[in-house]
Design a protein around this motif. Structure first.
Motif, PDB file in Angstrom:
ATOM      1  N   TRP A 102       0.805  -1.223   0.000  1.00 47.44           N
ATOM      2  CA  TRP A 102       0.000   0.000   0.000  1.00 47.44           C
ATOM      3  C   TRP A 102       0.833   1.265   0.000  1.00 47.44           C
ATOM      4  CZ3 TRP A 102      -5.336  -0.350  -0.045  1.00 47.44           C
ATOM      5  CH2 TRP A 102      -5.861  -1.611   0.218  1.00 47.44           C
ATOM      6  N   SER A 104       0.748   5.318   1.321  1.00 54.00           N
ATOM      7  CA  SER A 104       0.404   5.877   2.633  1.00 54.00           C
ATOM      8  C   SER A 104      -0.924   6.628   2.614  1.00 54.00           C
ATOM      9  CB  SER A 104       1.517   6.801   3.116  1.00 54.00           C
ATOM     10  OG  SER A 104       1.820   7.757   2.115  1.00 54.00           O
TER      11      SER A 104
ATOM     12  N   GLN B  37      -2.061  -1.031  10.349  1.00 55.32           N
ATOM     13  CA  GLN B  37      -1.639   0.318   9.987  1.00 55.32           C
ATOM     14  C   GLN B  37      -1.300   1.096  11.245  1.00 55.32           C
ATOM     15  OE1 GLN B  37      -4.493   2.957   8.063  1.00 55.32           O
ATOM     16  NE2 GLN B  37      -2.848   3.905   6.887  1.00 55.32           N
ATOM     17  N   GLN B  42       2.118   3.382   6.283  1.00 56.27           N
ATOM     18  CA  GLN B  42       1.354   2.595   5.320  1.00 56.27           C
ATOM     19  C   GLN B  42       0.709   1.386   5.990  1.00 56.27           C
ATOM     20  OE1 GLN B  42       4.472   3.847   3.760  1.00 56.27           O
ATOM     21  NE2 GLN B  42       4.253   3.514   1.572  1.00 56.27           N
TER      22      GLN B  42
END
Lengths: 112, 115
Positions: A102, A104, B37, B42
């Motif tokens: 992913w 951020s 998270q 991230q």
């Protein structure tokens, strides 16, 4: 190393204006590319995804993204934003395994 | 559209205690995932689960972590004992298939605060 970079933590756009949210990735194989959106107090929802074919993919709510291999980019665009587009947008990449990598996230703020 | 529910939305516990995070996945989905998270960072893959077994796990999935889905009910993430660095938002996801391009459906996350 495999990674996704969303360089803008926050983007502010006036309602009705066009939008581009940037995403660059680093991935050694053939990437599958995704954009997800998270509205307040909700789970992430898929906007669009790309894994082959036409490099411009259409998603929900008028969003589209273009895969540019030479630039390792997968930027998200919308021609005219609405206040309801306010959310956090995540770019992600996956390969041959089950793992999504992913960015951020970019928080989109819509000005009236 | 299909919904993944995570209960509770926020949990506060003391370091060293056990915690179980619950996830109610989409009803006909077969693959289940946990992501972590940390604030300002991230989201990172923890583990995926299929047919009663862990398929893949990352280095973040420490020995103190375990997952299960007893009798097709909640998909759970248990941390025992918890550590301060476990403070994060944990996202559960599910998918119908396990291929890389498959769509994952996410819950809204459980914020875990370890004191």
């Amino acid at each position: 190393a495999q990674s996704v970079t969303q360089p803008d933590a926050r983007v502010t756009v006036s309602e009705g204006a066009s939008l581009q949210l940037r995403c660059k990735y680093s991935y050694s194989g053939t990437p599958y590319l995704f954009w997800y959106v998270q509205y307040p107090r909700q789970g992430l929802q898929l906007l669009l995804k790309y894994y082959s074919g036409d490099p411009v993919v259409q998603g929900v709510n008028g969003f589209e993204a273009e895969f540019i291999k030479s630039n390792s980019s997968f930027h998200l665009r919308k021609a005219s934003v609405h206040w309801s587009d306010s959310a956090v947008y995540f770019c992600a990449v996956s390969g041959s395994n089950y793992q999504l990598i992913w960015g951020s996230g970019t928080k989109l703020i819509i000005k009236p | 559209g299909p919904k993944v529910l995570q209960i509770p939305s926020h949990q506060i516990i003391d370091m060293g205690q056990m915690v179980t995070l619950n996830c109610d996945p989409v009803s006909n989905h077969l693959y289940f995932y946990w992501y972590k998270q940390i604030l300002g960072q991230q989201m990172e893959f923890l583990v995926n689960f299929y047919n009663g077994k862990v398929m893949e796990k990352s280095k973040l999935f420490k020995d103190q972590f375990s997952v299960e889905r007893p009798d097709g009910s909640y998909f759970t993430l248990k941390i025992q004992p918890t550590a301060l660095e476990d403070s994060a938002v944990y996202f559960c996801a599910s998918s119908l298939e396990g291929t890389s391009q498959n769509t994952l459906y996410f819950g809204a996350g459980t914020r875990l605060s370890v004191l």
